[in-house]
Scaffold this active site. Structure first.
Site, mmCIF file in Angstrom:
data_model
loop_
_atom_site.group_PDB
_atom_site.id
_atom_site.type_symbol
_atom_site.label_atom_id
_atom_site.label_comp_id
_atom_site.label_asym_id
_atom_site.label_seq_id
_atom_site.Cartn_x
_atom_site.Cartn_y
_atom_site.Cartn_z
ATOM 1 N N LYS A 1 -5.552 3.276 -25.039
ATOM 2 C CA LYS A 1 -5.244 2.200 -26.139
ATOM 3 C C LYS A 1 -5.617 0.968 -25.355
ATOM 4 O O LYS A 1 -6.693 0.872 -24.716
ATOM 5 C CB LYS A 1 -3.781 2.124 -26.656
ATOM 6 C CG LYS A 1 -3.115 3.690 -26.695
ATOM 7 C CD LYS A 1 -1.845 3.603 -27.427
ATOM 8 C CE LYS A 1 -1.656 5.087 -27.676
ATOM 9 N NZ LYS A 1 -0.334 5.114 -28.654
ATOM 10 N N HIS B 1 -7.437 7.201 -35.435
ATOM 11 C CA HIS B 1 -5.889 7.277 -34.822
ATOM 12 C C HIS B 1 -4.909 6.411 -35.811
ATOM 13 O O HIS B 1 -4.994 5.720 -36.460
ATOM 14 C CB HIS B 1 -5.801 6.491 -33.422
ATOM 15 C CG HIS B 1 -4.498 6.517 -32.547
ATOM 16 N ND1 HIS B 1 -3.595 5.788 -32.778
ATOM 17 C CD2 HIS B 1 -4.291 7.448 -31.707
ATOM 18 C CE1 HIS B 1 -2.829 6.201 -31.996
ATOM 19 N NE2 HIS B 1 -3.239 7.250 -31.440
ATOM 20 N N GLU C 1 -1.174 14.384 -34.600
ATOM 21 C CA GLU C 1 -0.341 13.464 -34.250
ATOM 22 C C GLU C 1 0.400 13.158 -35.092
ATOM 23 O O GLU C 1 0.231 12.045 -35.893
ATOM 24 C CB GLU C 1 -1.237 12.243 -33.571
ATOM 25 C CG GLU C 1 -2.162 12.704 -32.526
ATOM 26 C CD GLU C 1 -2.294 11.521 -31.537
ATOM 27 O OE1 GLU C 1 -2.172 11.798 -30.090
ATOM 28 O OE2 GLU C 1 -2.684 10.470 -31.771
ATOM 29 N N SER D 1 4.184 11.980 -27.561
ATOM 30 C CA SER D 1 5.274 11.921 -26.295
ATOM 31 C C SER D 1 4.811 13.069 -25.418
ATOM 32 O O SER D 1 5.935 13.485 -24.990
ATOM 33 C CB SER D 1 6.578 11.900 -27.174
ATOM 34 O OG SER D 1 6.721 10.574 -27.652
#
Ligand code: PEP
Length: 256
Positions: free
Chosen positions: A10, A93, A165, A214
């Site tokens: 990121k 994303h 995700e 996570s």
């Protein structure tokens, strides 16, 4: 099929820090033919890291790319401008969709541009907590998946990766929850089913489907053991080189 371990850095690390991280990881990492290790640094670091990286050990990915190849698009960087630096490019994303306003149309054009420029898109899809609560998960996954792939020809289906995700499980999401292997399996099954129905069994089986949300060294084994999970997309834990390397070693053990 290979198992993919992808680190999404990121908007973290300066160019110098990125280079130091890569140096540390290259020192630790072992190469396994059946595990593809990919890191996605910030755009600024791609050029120097592309000269530093040992591609037998680690491949580079961008985190985004614009769909037009060149032109008057101030502030954007195109897939054709990064094609010589990276093998992969993350597209769609959830932070780009939900913070930066990217639409399904943007995403499908970017997926097509990445393929046209000889890289592999890692197409991210996933529902928010609100969408899940409202029973919309199946529709969101179907829309994001099929729309994202709608400009991909059948010959190019072996050049894409899907990453599921769930936004509510991403560590930086407010009140993030850990997804259970059962939660994930349900959606991975749906994705594999949609791919088979749309492209046929043979082509669908070539498409890796990863999980992200996570993931840490402590839960990587459980997530990698989910049937239909072909790898992991890792945010926070990928910023710690020893932990990221531990996850690669766990992947090797799970696949042994
Ligand atoms: C991500 O944002 O791609 C991600 C999976 O982040 P984290 O691992 O920190 O939840």
């Amino acid at each position: 099929m290979k198992t993919y371990i992808v680190g999404n850095w990121k908007m973290n690390f300066t160019v110098g820090e990125s280079s130091l991280y890569l140096h540390k990881l290259l020192q630790r990492i072992k190469t396994y033919r059946d595990i593809e290790v990919v890191v996605a640094p910030s755009l600024m670091a791609l050029q120097p890291l592309s000269l530093q990286v040992d591609r037998r050990k680690i491949k580079l990915s961008a985190q985004n790319a614009y769909f037009q190849d060149f032109g008057a698009y101030t502030g954007e960087v195109s897939a054709s401008q990064i094609r010589s630096l990276v093998d992969y490019c993350i597209i769609g994303h959830s932070e780009r969709r939900h913070i930066l306003g990217e639409t399904n149309k943007d995403v499908r054009q970017k997926v097509a541009a990445v393929i046209r420029n000889g890289m592999t898109p890692i197409l991210c899809i996933g529902e928010t907590a609100e969408e899940r609560k409202n029973g919309e998960t199946t529709d969101i996954i179907r829309d994001q998946l099929l729309s994202g792939l709608s400009e991909v020809s059948s010959e190019d289906l072996d050049k894409i990766i899907i990453a599921y995700e769930p936004v509510w499980a991403i560590s930086t999401t407010k009140a993030a929850k850990m997804a259970t292997p059962d939660d994930i399996k349900e959606v991975l099954d749906l994705i594999h089913k949609l791919l088979k129905k749309t492209y046929g069994e043979e082509d669908a089986e070539k498409i890796p489907v990863l999980y992200g949300g996570s993931v840490k060294a402590t839960n990587a084994e459980a997530y990698l053991s989910i049937p239909g999970c072909n790898g992991l997309l890792i945010g926070g834990a990928s910023l710690i080189a020893p932990e990221f390397n531990d996850i690669i070693e766990i992947a090797k053990q799970v696949r042994a």
